[in-house]
Design an enzyme around this catalytic site. Structure first.
Site, PDB file in Angstrom:
ATOM      1  N   ARG A 131       0.835  -1.194   0.000  1.00  0.00           N
ATOM      2  CA  ARG A 131       0.000   0.000   0.000  1.00  0.00           C
ATOM      3  C   ARG A 131       0.876   1.252   0.000  1.00  0.00           C
ATOM      4  O   ARG A 131       1.912   1.314   0.657  1.00  0.00           O
ATOM      5  CB  ARG A 131      -0.877  -0.006   1.262  1.00  0.00           C
ATOM      6  CG  ARG A 131      -1.831   1.166   1.426  1.00  0.00           C
ATOM      7  CD  ARG A 131      -2.895   1.161   0.389  1.00  0.00           C
ATOM      8  NE  ARG A 131      -4.078   1.932   0.804  1.00  0.00           N
ATOM      9  CZ  ARG A 131      -5.026   2.325  -0.021  1.00  0.00           C
ATOM     10  NH1 ARG A 131      -4.941   2.046  -1.315  1.00  0.00           N
ATOM     11  NH2 ARG A 131      -6.080   2.994   0.420  1.00  0.00           N
ATOM     12  N   THR A 432      -8.791  -0.064 -10.677  1.00  0.00           N
ATOM     13  CA  THR A 432      -7.981  -1.048  -9.952  1.00  0.00           C
ATOM     14  C   THR A 432      -8.065  -2.327 -10.770  1.00  0.00           C
ATOM     15  O   THR A 432      -8.956  -2.472 -11.601  1.00  0.00           O
ATOM     16  CB  THR A 432      -8.567  -1.239  -8.535  1.00  0.00           C
ATOM     17  OG1 THR A 432      -8.419  -0.041  -7.805  1.00  0.00           O
ATOM     18  CG2 THR A 432      -7.921  -2.379  -7.775  1.00  0.00           C
ATOM     19  N   THR A 450      -3.464  -1.209  -7.840  1.00  0.00           N
ATOM     20  CA  THR A 450      -4.266  -0.015  -8.106  1.00  0.00           C
ATOM     21  C   THR A 450      -3.419   1.237  -8.226  1.00  0.00           C
ATOM     22  O   THR A 450      -2.295   1.291  -7.721  1.00  0.00           O
ATOM     23  CB  THR A 450      -5.308   0.176  -6.978  1.00  0.00           C
ATOM     24  OG1 THR A 450      -6.145   1.305  -7.277  1.00  0.00           O
ATOM     25  CG2 THR A 450      -4.633   0.383  -5.636  1.00  0.00           C
ATOM     26  N   ASP A 474      -7.777   8.403  -0.202  1.00  0.00           N
ATOM     27  CA  ASP A 474      -8.491   7.412   0.608  1.00  0.00           C
ATOM     28  C   ASP A 474      -8.431   7.744   2.095  1.00  0.00           C
ATOM     29  O   ASP A 474      -9.138   7.126   2.899  1.00  0.00           O
ATOM     30  CB  ASP A 474      -7.917   6.012   0.376  1.00  0.00           C
ATOM     31  CG  ASP A 474      -8.604   5.286  -0.765  1.00  0.00           C
ATOM     32  OD1 ASP A 474      -9.575   5.824  -1.322  1.00  0.00           O
ATOM     33  OD2 ASP A 474      -8.162   4.178  -1.116  1.00  0.00           O
ATOM     34  N   SER A 493      -8.092   1.007   3.050  1.00  0.00           N
ATOM     35  CA  SER A 493      -8.443   0.432   1.755  1.00  0.00           C
ATOM     36  C   SER A 493      -9.576  -0.562   1.932  1.00  0.00           C
ATOM     37  O   SER A 493      -9.873  -1.002   3.043  1.00  0.00           O
ATOM     38  CB  SER A 493      -7.220  -0.265   1.153  1.00  0.00           C
ATOM     39  OG  SER A 493      -7.544  -0.969  -0.027  1.00  0.00           O
TER      40      SER A 493
END
Length: 610
Positions: A131, A432, A450, A474, A493
């Site tokens: 991430r 994504t 993504t 996000d 996420s």
């Protein structure tokens, strides 16, 4: 909570009649796109509609391995690796690089994601978290202007929205830990594709929709002379090919400590962000233990925080199991109404308690405590909708200890976060991609990758040819909650790459794009297989349904009209979508070891085994 990712329009299914599958995969430059199946009055029967949906799921069987991904050229890259003796991780890395070349609007070097790996020899499951992280210079109020959240459509294009990317570091770490091939071998198909590949319908539509947010570098590639590339045009990306060649020669250091990273940080700073080469040099992935929940005779293992997918899917399945959905027809008002109410409960807790576990102490034990689940389940009305927005519960009452990583929110904090403007829910096909691989030795990979919105921030790194994510949107724009912006923090996420076990042995890999709808999509596919005894194609084809803590539910258009009207009669605000998600999955026959791959028709894909 963050709303689902934006997605492209429906895709047209391009015929491949008369083509041998292997010849098609080896030689075609056509990406399979699939249009959404909507309900029409002229159909002979509901069974005809269902049979058509099932037939449109691309399936394949093989005992020697399997690849399922959203573009046939990426599938070719993966299956060629398997043919050459590579394992599932090698194949997955080749797929990832190839997707960067042919679907630069969905993933790539400038993004991140989550990856679950099953090592058959060790009989162990690993979650590789790549991430994106906030840079050192990020601040909790960086998405505010005079105390008010910057409009979402503006902040997704800012340099501040770009997180430190993790995709290539994940490729590097996964290969060193689990792979058998070198990067320079696995990236070669992507180099070839970057030097020239046909534009398919999916990419052409997305360029047309999104080119207004491109910087000059991106515009020169995807809309040269101001004219967006169309279906059948050749996409030539010499800068991307050169970057891949640099990566092949220099390895991970080129991106995180070398010239590529320096150019990346400079692009972010020129567009208002704070990222520096030091942020890139400090980045690393984590290898974690996946979350799990038992449902019926299976154990579902998926991504832990900062992905909310693992805990939220676990909560959904744990709430549903005593309700015995299997006593009803799958397409019954009883099933849909129970799904709606359980989704509201699970998403209310998701938005209140979940964030990056390195910063936030989430009450994961309390959320799955049987007494807490009974308490939450007792709030369900089985005849009428819960009106308004569902409130979170108090799992800390069922959790040992108390929260220590964040200060408790005040009522004013909670009000400000709940009242902050949110983006309108968009078509959640997603910017994504999910792909999954398996090899003859039983190794498995389930990987969701993504760059957030389609084409991410719209910023391409000049002279290097790859798009930058806008993943930091996000985070909650309004400070004060578990998902506020902090330096080095990972935004919450919904990504849910999943591997399901039955009797201790791998049974299924599954995942999807689609923002917050990923969670319900994955949960529903598992329910279709386990609770309703569907085969894999049926489970993927079955009409989908999404809801969160709010009063609106979102059925696919193919959900029978009688169900949609029944939900309205029970008090739900019903807002149909054409399609939800784009599932890629592999099921394992536990008697023979044979793989069945399935690629969704909703946004196109191919499953193939060597």
């Amino acid at each position: 909570m963050n709303e689902p990712e934006e997605g492209g329009e429906d895709r047209e299914l391009e015929t491949r009649a008369g083509s041998d599958r292997r010849t098609f995969l080896k030689g075609s430059a056509v990406a399979l796109g699939a249009g959404a199946l909507s309900v029409s009055a002229g159909r002979a029967s509901a069974w005809d509609d269902e049979r058509e949906r099932i037939d449109r799921v691309d399936t394949a069987t093989s005992s020697d391995g399997m690849v399922a991904a959203s573009d046939p050229r990426a599938v070719t890259a993966g299956t060629d690796v398997l043919d050459a003796g590579g394992n599932a991780v090698d194949a997955a890395v080749a797929v990832q690089f190839a997707l960067n070349a042919v679907q630069p609007h969905t993933s790539g070097l400038g993004g991140g994601g989550f990856m679950v790996v099953y090592d058959a020899e060790e009989d162990e499951l690993y979650a590789i978290d790549n991430r994106e992280r906030a840079p050192f210079g990020a601040t909790p109020d960086m998405f505010l202007d005079d105390g008010e959240p910057i409009p979402f459509e503006t902040r997704i294009t800012l340099g501040q929205a770009v997180g430190v990317p993790g995709t290539f570091k994940a490729c590097d770490v996964a290969l060193k830990r689990f792979g058998t091939h070198e990067v320079e071998e696995l990236i070669q198909p992507a180099i070839d594709l970057a030097n020239g590949a046909r534009v398919d319908d999916y990419l052409a539509r997305t360029i047309e929709e999104e080119h207004g947010k491109f910087n000059d570098a991106a515009r020169a590639v995807f809309a040269p002379g101001g004219e967006p590339l169309g279906v059948g045009d050749e996409l030539v990306q010499p800068d991307l090919a050169s970057t891949f060649e640099t990566v092949a020669e220099e390895g991970v250091g080129a991106v995180y400590k070398g010239e590529v990273g320096e150019a990346l940080a400079e692009t972010v700073q020129e567009n208002g962000g704070s990222m520096t080469p030091a942020d890139l040099g400090a980045y690393n992935v984590t290898i974690d233990i996946p979350e799990y929940v038992e449902y019926g005779d299976v154990t579902v293992r998926t991504q832990p925080l900062p992905s909310s997918g693992g805990l939220t899917i676990a909560g959904i399945l744990a709430l549903l199991e005593p309700l015995d959905l299997g006593q009803y027809d799958r397409q019954s008002i009883e099933v849909y109404q129970r799904l709606a109410e359980v989704f509201k409960l699970a998403y209310a807790d998701r938005g209140e308690y979940m964030g990056d576990k390195q910063f936030v102490d989430a009450p994961w034990q309390g959320l799955l405590d049987p007494d807490y689940l009974d308490e939450r389940r007792g709030m369900i009305s089985y005849e009428r909708a819960t009106t308004g927005t569902q409130e979170p519960g108090d799992p800390w009452s069922y959790q040992p200890g108390s929260p220590y990583a964040i200060d408790p929110l005040t009522p004013d904090d909670v009000g400000a976060i709940q009242d902050a403007p949110r983006p309108s829910i968009a078509n959640p096909l997603g910017s994504t991609t999910h792909f999954t691989t398996a090899d003859a030795e039983g190794n498995l990979v389930s990987w969701t990758s993504t760059i957030e919105q389609l084409f991410g921030s719209g910023l391409m790194v000049p002279d290097y040819g790859f798009m930058l994510n806008n993943e930091l949107t996000d985070f909650d724009a309004q400070p004060g909650g578990p998902n506020e912006v902090q330096p080095l923090k990972r935004p919450l996420s919904s990504t849910s790459p999943t591997i399901v076990f039955r009797d201790g042995e791998p049974f299924l890999t599954v995942g999807s794009p689609g923002g917050t709808t990923i969670i319900t999509t994955v949960a529903e596919v598992i329910l279709n297989l386990v609770e309703f005894d569907m085969d894999l194609a049926e489970a993927v084809a079955e009409p989908r349904f999404y809801g969160n803590s709010g009063p609106t539910v979102y059925p696919e258009a193919s959900v029978p009209e009688g169900i949609q009207s029944g939900l309205r009669e029970r008090g739900y605000d019903v807002s149909p979508f054409t399609t939800l998600g784009n599932v890629m999955a592999i099921q394992i026959d536990q008697q023979t070891g044979e793989y069945t791959g399935a690629a969704d028709f909703r946004n196109g894909g191919v499953a193939y085994g060597p």
